[in-house]
Design a protein around this motif. Structure first.
Motif, mmCIF file in Angstrom:
data_model
loop_
_atom_site.group_PDB
_atom_site.id
_atom_site.type_symbol
_atom_site.label_atom_id
_atom_site.label_comp_id
_atom_site.label_asym_id
_atom_site.label_seq_id
_atom_site.Cartn_x
_atom_site.Cartn_y
_atom_site.Cartn_z
ATOM 1 N N LEU A 25 0.826 -1.205 0.000
ATOM 2 C CA LEU A 25 0.000 0.000 0.000
ATOM 3 C C LEU A 25 0.861 1.256 0.000
ATOM 4 O O LEU A 25 0.573 2.217 -0.723
ATOM 5 N N ALA A 26 1.935 1.251 0.782
ATOM 6 C CA ALA A 26 2.841 2.403 0.782
ATOM 7 C C ALA A 26 3.497 2.579 -0.582
ATOM 8 O O ALA A 26 3.635 3.710 -1.073
ATOM 9 N N ALA A 27 3.887 1.477 -1.219
ATOM 10 C CA ALA A 27 4.499 1.567 -2.543
ATOM 11 C C ALA A 27 3.503 2.091 -3.575
ATOM 12 O O ALA A 27 3.850 2.934 -4.419
ATOM 13 N N VAL A 28 2.256 1.638 -3.501
ATOM 14 C CA VAL A 28 1.233 2.105 -4.444
ATOM 15 C C VAL A 28 0.934 3.585 -4.209
ATOM 16 O O VAL A 28 0.792 4.362 -5.171
ATOM 17 N N LEU A 29 0.859 4.004 -2.972
ATOM 18 C CA LEU A 29 0.588 5.416 -2.683
ATOM 19 C C LEU A 29 1.755 6.302 -3.111
ATOM 20 O O LEU A 29 1.534 7.415 -3.615
ATOM 21 N N LEU A 30 2.987 5.842 -2.920
ATOM 22 C CA LEU A 30 4.139 6.610 -3.393
ATOM 23 C C LEU A 30 4.161 6.689 -4.921
ATOM 24 O O LEU A 30 4.484 7.731 -5.493
ATOM 25 N N TRP A 31 3.808 5.595 -5.575
ATOM 26 C CA TRP A 31 3.718 5.600 -7.032
ATOM 27 C C TRP A 31 2.673 6.609 -7.502
ATOM 28 O O TRP A 31 2.917 7.370 -8.432
ATOM 29 N N ASP A 32 1.519 6.605 -6.839
ATOM 30 C CA ASP A 32 0.451 7.520 -7.235
ATOM 31 C C ASP A 32 0.830 8.978 -6.980
ATOM 32 O O ASP A 32 0.487 9.866 -7.755
ATOM 33 N N ARG A 33 1.550 9.224 -5.907
ATOM 34 C CA ARG A 33 1.905 10.596 -5.550
ATOM 35 C C ARG A 33 3.008 11.160 -6.429
ATOM 36 O O ARG A 33 2.937 12.314 -6.856
ATOM 37 N N PHE A 34 4.037 10.371 -6.716
ATOM 38 C CA PHE A 34 5.211 10.919 -7.369
ATOM 39 C C PHE A 34 5.383 10.511 -8.833
ATOM 40 O O PHE A 34 5.969 11.260 -9.611
ATOM 41 N N LEU A 35 4.923 9.356 -9.242
ATOM 42 C CA LEU A 35 5.158 8.897 -10.603
ATOM 43 C C LEU A 35 3.927 8.946 -11.497
ATOM 44 O O LEU A 35 4.056 9.103 -12.709
ATOM 45 N N ASN A 36 2.766 8.795 -10.938
ATOM 46 C CA ASN A 36 1.537 8.808 -11.718
ATOM 47 C C ASN A 36 1.111 10.254 -11.948
ATOM 48 O O ASN A 36 0.898 11.006 -11.020
ATOM 49 N N HIS A 37 0.976 10.629 -13.186
ATOM 50 C CA HIS A 37 0.591 12.003 -13.512
ATOM 51 C C HIS A 37 -0.830 12.060 -14.050
ATOM 52 O O HIS A 37 -1.120 12.767 -15.010
ATOM 53 N N GLY A 38 -1.717 11.292 -13.416
ATOM 54 C CA GLY A 38 -3.115 11.309 -13.798
ATOM 55 C C GLY A 38 -3.461 10.375 -14.941
ATOM 56 O O GLY A 38 -4.594 10.383 -15.414
ATOM 57 N N HIS A 39 -2.527 9.573 -15.397
ATOM 58 C CA HIS A 39 -2.800 8.679 -16.511
ATOM 59 C C HIS A 39 -3.493 7.392 -16.056
ATOM 60 O O HIS A 39 -4.311 6.847 -16.774
ATOM 61 N N LEU A 40 -3.138 6.915 -14.885
ATOM 62 C CA LEU A 40 -3.692 5.665 -14.375
ATOM 63 C C LEU A 40 -4.421 5.937 -13.063
ATOM 64 O O LEU A 40 -4.119 6.887 -12.353
#
Length: 134
Positions: A25-40
């Motif tokens: 969950l922490a990895a997914v939230l970090l991915w969403d916060r820093f790497l995901n730019h609204g595409h997924l």
């Protein structure tokens, strides 16, 4: 595998599943916060990947339980097991300590890893599949 599912292993499975789920969950939230730019989307895509990663870990645990070994990947380190004395009274078992993961047999440890990975993947795959259907 049913004989390995006892009260002491259920507690260990629960704790390991919570720990693995928190890490994913922490990895997914970090991915969403820093790497995901609204595409997924977080729940649909992030949880699906997290659940699949936990299922892959469960598959490797199943292979280890089945006897498949890869050189240096699944080799066990030599550990000393605690000795139990044969001449013990019932009074000695009043303050029985909780069984730790290290005190289990290697098969039971692998089973606990397998079951905790499957339980953690259910935590991520159920919301992801619901989000995929909607």
């Amino acid at each position: 595998m049913r004989e390995m599912l006892r009260g002491e292993t259920i507690r260990i499975i629960f704790y390991k599943a919570i720990r693995k789920s928190a890490f994913v969950l922490a990895a997914v939230l970090l991915w969403d916060r820093f790497l995901n730019h609204g595409h997924l989307r977080l729940v649909r895509d992030g949880f699906l990947v997290g659940g699949v990663i936990l299922l892959v870990l469960a598959w490797f645990s199943y292979l280890k339980l089945d006897g498949v070994t890869i050189h240096h990947l699944f080799e066990e380190r030599k550990r000393k097991r605690p000795l139990r004395h044969a001449s013990a009274d019932i009074v000695d078992f009043v303050d029985e300590h909780i069984t730790a993961y290290d005190e289990l047999e290697p098969e039971e440890q692998t089973f606990c890893q397998l079951a905790s990975s499957v339980a953690g993947s259910v935590f991520f795959l159920v919301p992801a599949l619901i989000a995929l259907l909607l």
